[in-house]
Design an enzyme around this catalytic site. Structure first.
Site, PDB file in Angstrom:
ATOM      1  N   LYS A  74       0.863  -1.179   0.000  1.00 57.70           N
ATOM      2  CA  LYS A  74       0.000   0.000   0.000  1.00 57.70           C
ATOM      3  C   LYS A  74       0.902   1.234   0.000  1.00 57.70           C
ATOM      4  O   LYS A  74       1.368   1.680   1.049  1.00 57.70           O
ATOM      5  CB  LYS A  74      -0.910   0.033   1.227  1.00 57.70           C
ATOM      6  CG  LYS A  74      -1.929  -1.110   1.277  1.00 57.70           C
ATOM      7  CD  LYS A  74      -1.410  -2.254   2.063  1.00 57.70           C
ATOM      8  CE  LYS A  74      -2.525  -3.214   2.420  1.00 57.70           C
ATOM      9  NZ  LYS A  74      -2.220  -4.603   2.170  1.00 57.70           N
ATOM     10  N   ASP A  79       5.031  13.074  -6.197  1.00 53.46           N
ATOM     11  CA  ASP A  79       6.154  13.874  -6.713  1.00 53.46           C
ATOM     12  C   ASP A  79       7.497  13.489  -6.105  1.00 53.46           C
ATOM     13  O   ASP A  79       8.463  14.262  -6.195  1.00 53.46           O
ATOM     14  CB  ASP A  79       5.910  15.378  -6.475  1.00 53.46           C
ATOM     15  CG  ASP A  79       4.723  15.895  -7.263  1.00 53.46           C
ATOM     16  OD1 ASP A  79       4.418  15.312  -8.324  1.00 53.46           O
ATOM     17  OD2 ASP A  79       4.090  16.876  -6.825  1.00 53.46           O
ATOM     18  N   LYS A 244      -0.536  -3.633  11.355  1.00 50.36           N
ATOM     19  CA  LYS A 244       0.684  -4.414  11.564  1.00 50.36           C
ATOM     20  C   LYS A 244       1.746  -3.465  12.106  1.00 50.36           C
ATOM     21  O   LYS A 244       2.333  -2.693  11.356  1.00 50.36           O
ATOM     22  CB  LYS A 244       1.188  -5.040  10.274  1.00 50.36           C
ATOM     23  CG  LYS A 244       0.186  -5.962   9.577  1.00 50.36           C
ATOM     24  CD  LYS A 244      -0.641  -5.225   8.576  1.00 50.36           C
ATOM     25  CE  LYS A 244      -1.519  -6.179   7.790  1.00 50.36           C
ATOM     26  NZ  LYS A 244      -2.500  -5.454   6.947  1.00 50.36           N
TER      27      LYS A 244
END
Length: 254
Positions: A74, A79, A244
């Site tokens: 994820k 930029d 996690k």
């Protein structure tokens, strides 16, 4: 994972808006976790100039039989200056009551390592390498050292397991771990038991309710041995915990 629901459509709307502004947008999604993501969702993005790829879109037919070879990262990189990483997927379930997760916003040179991780995956899928900036940008504030360490089933060594073991061995007072899928290998088991037997405050937080019944049941195989060594085990009750997190003393987190 990307869902074609309210939250997924909101992401799509914002990506389309950025594409219309002339921003180059690249989306790489977990095809195994996004099986219900329809072609219309993807085509609306690609028609607007958004580059969308499934990690399973690789020419090698062998990979079709390697279900564990997936991209479940994820990452959001803006930029090369700001990055986000953690446990959040894109779906309405993340707004449900009791859902618990963790995500981190990063600024500074470490963002380039996140960018490198994304581009390695992108090139593996597309054989293309977008032209992006590699000029390090200073963070707007703070001076916390950050290490971005990608891992995956194609690694030469068990990168994730070795990282966890090193973290545990560095601890001097406490090790607090939360995980929805606690299935430790022999090395991590040994390190946790050794730390607890050595007097460290070792705590594990696992969910009472899980979105993976198999992983949830597997975790209980290890509980008796860890508890016997002095590891304290807690179960998250309010809802589904997806975070996690590793906390080592007051100086390290992963």
């Amino acid at each position: 994972i990307v869902r074609d629901d309210k939250r997924g459509r909101e992401l799509q709307r914002r990506l389309l808006a950025k594409a219309r502004e002339g921003v180059r947008v690249y989306v790489l999604f977990d095809s195994i976790g996004s099986l219900d993501l329809g072609n219309s969702y993807i085509s609306e993005l690609t028609d607007a100039g958004v580059e969308v790829r499934s990690f399973f879109q690789h020419e090698s037919w062998v990979d079709r039989f390697q279900l564990n070879f997936r991209n479940h990262r994820k990452l959001v990189i803006s930029d090369g200056k700001v990055g986000w990483v953690g446990g959040l997927n894109i779906g309405d379930e993340y707004e449900s009551e009791g859902w618990r997760d963790a995500h981190v916003r990063i600024e500074g040179p470490a963002v380039l390592n996140m960018q490198l991780s994304f581009l390695e995956d992108w090139r593996w899928v597309t054989d293309e390498l977008p032209d992006v900036s590699w000029t390090p940008q200073a963070a707007s504030g703070g001076s916390v050292p950050v290490l971005v360490l990608p891992s995956g089933p194609a690694d030469e060594f068990e990168t994730a397991s070795l990282m966890v073991q090193q973290f545990i061995h560095l601890a001097e007072k406490r090790i607090w771990i939360s995980s929805p899928y606690l299935v430790p290998d022999e090395g991590v088991m040994g390190a946790l038991k050794l730390a607890a037997l050595g007097g460290l405050d070792v705590r594990l937080l696992i969910p009472e309710k899980t979105d993976s019944r198999l992983a949830g049941l597997a975790a209980y195989k290890y509980m008796d041995a860890l508890s016997a060594a002095g590891v304290r085990i807690f179960r998250y009750q309010p809802g589904l915990m997806h975070a996690k997190v590793f906390l080592i003393d007051d100086r390290g987190a992963a």
